[in-house]
Design a protein around this motif. Structure first.
Motif, PDB file in Angstrom:
ATOM      1  N   ILE A  20       3.076  99.573  48.567  1.00  0.00           N
ATOM      2  CA  ILE A  20       4.201  98.643  48.478  1.00  0.00           C
ATOM      3  C   ILE A  20       5.410  99.270  49.153  1.00  0.00           C
ATOM      4  O   ILE A  20       5.708 100.453  48.943  1.00  0.00           O
ATOM      5  CB  ILE A  20       4.516  98.322  47.010  1.00  0.00           C
ATOM      6  N   VAL A  21       6.092  98.462  49.970  1.00  0.00           N
ATOM      7  CA  VAL A  21       7.359  98.873  50.565  1.00  0.00           C
ATOM      8  C   VAL A  21       8.356  97.737  50.360  1.00  0.00           C
ATOM      9  O   VAL A  21       7.975  96.590  50.154  1.00  0.00           O
ATOM     10  CB  VAL A  21       7.243  99.227  52.073  1.00  0.00           C
ATOM     11  N   TRP A  22       9.637  98.078  50.409  1.00  0.00           N
ATOM     12  CA  TRP A  22      10.685  97.086  50.297  1.00  0.00           C
ATOM     13  C   TRP A  22      11.314  96.899  51.659  1.00  0.00           C
ATOM     14  O   TRP A  22      11.637  97.870  52.350  1.00  0.00           O
ATOM     15  CB  TRP A  22      11.734  97.528  49.271  1.00  0.00           C
ATOM     16  N   ALA A  23      11.460  95.660  52.039  1.00  0.00           N
ATOM     17  CA  ALA A  23      12.040  95.325  53.336  1.00  0.00           C
ATOM     18  C   ALA A  23      13.528  95.659  53.329  1.00  0.00           C
ATOM     19  O   ALA A  23      14.208  95.530  52.310  1.00  0.00           O
ATOM     20  CB  ALA A  23      11.838  93.848  53.639  1.00  0.00           C
ATOM     21  N   GLU A  24      13.978  96.092  54.484  1.00  0.00           N
ATOM     22  CA  GLU A  24      15.396  96.416  54.649  1.00  0.00           C
ATOM     23  C   GLU A  24      15.871  95.782  55.945  1.00  0.00           C
ATOM     24  O   GLU A  24      15.270  95.976  56.996  1.00  0.00           O
ATOM     25  CB  GLU A  24      15.565  97.935  54.712  1.00  0.00           C
ATOM     26  N   GLY A  25      16.930  94.994  55.861  1.00  0.00           N
ATOM     27  CA  GLY A  25      17.490  94.378  57.051  1.00  0.00           C
ATOM     28  C   GLY A  25      17.088  92.920  57.199  1.00  0.00           C
ATOM     29  O   GLY A  25      16.400  92.355  56.354  1.00  0.00           O
ATOM     30  N   ASN A  35      15.194  93.344  50.988  1.00  0.00           N
ATOM     31  CA  ASN A  35      14.740  93.676  49.627  1.00  0.00           C
ATOM     32  C   ASN A  35      13.499  92.923  49.169  1.00  0.00           C
ATOM     33  O   ASN A  35      13.113  93.054  48.011  1.00  0.00           O
ATOM     34  CB  ASN A  35      15.860  93.512  48.590  1.00  0.00           C
ATOM     35  N   ASP A  36      12.848  92.154  50.039  1.00  0.00           N
ATOM     36  CA  ASP A  36      11.566  91.570  49.662  1.00  0.00           C
ATOM     37  C   ASP A  36      10.559  92.695  49.440  1.00  0.00           C
ATOM     38  O   ASP A  36      10.636  93.751  50.066  1.00  0.00           O
ATOM     39  CB  ASP A  36      11.026  90.645  50.770  1.00  0.00           C
ATOM     40  N   ILE A 107      12.469  88.250  44.962  1.00  0.00           N
ATOM     41  CA  ILE A 107      13.128  88.007  43.677  1.00  0.00           C
ATOM     42  C   ILE A 107      14.287  87.064  43.953  1.00  0.00           C
ATOM     43  O   ILE A 107      15.131  87.324  44.784  1.00  0.00           O
ATOM     44  CB  ILE A 107      13.644  89.321  43.063  1.00  0.00           C
ATOM     45  N   SER A 108      14.273  85.928  43.268  1.00  0.00           N
ATOM     46  CA  SER A 108      15.344  84.948  43.507  1.00  0.00           C
ATOM     47  C   SER A 108      16.523  85.194  42.619  1.00  0.00           C
ATOM     48  O   SER A 108      16.480  85.653  41.578  1.00  0.00           O
ATOM     49  CB  SER A 108      14.883  83.538  43.275  1.00  0.00           C
TER      50      SER A 108
END
Length: 108
Positions: A20-25, A35-36, A107-108
């Protein structure tokens, strides 16, 4: 993140091959937002046309859509403000393909 074993099996994913990674940008918006959460299948390292992959270049991770060509590979941002990056096949060895994005959550 928790996934049912049946969900993993149905998609042919090995549990140990998922990271798992978190998107940045914003380069992959509107598909992927800052942050997706992205689930990456590290078993899938062969760049395939139209799919989204995570690639490492030096200390940076890039999340890009791939378009394969006869002599090069295009790394495409879904946000059209960012131009495609063309990489000749002879230079692909400078990138490490981490894996293919197989699931996204926001996350909404």
């Amino acid at each position: 993140m928790a996934f049912r074993k049946k969900w993993l099996q149905f998609r042919g994913f090995r549990e140990k091959a998922l990271v798992i990674v978190w998107a940045e940008g914003d380069s992959m918006e509107p598909t992927i937002h800052n942050n997706d959460t992205l689930v990456i299948n590290t078993d899938r390292k062969n760049l395939s046309d139209g799919n989204i992959f995570v690639l490492r270049y030096g200390d940076n991770l890039w999340v890009k859509r791939v378009q394969t060509r006869a002599d090069s590979c295009l790394l495409i941002s879904d946000n059209h403000l960012y131009p495609p990056i063309e990489i000749p096949h002879s230079d692909l060895h400078t990138f490490e393909v981490v894996g293919q994005v197989v699931h996204m959550s926001r996350i909404s």
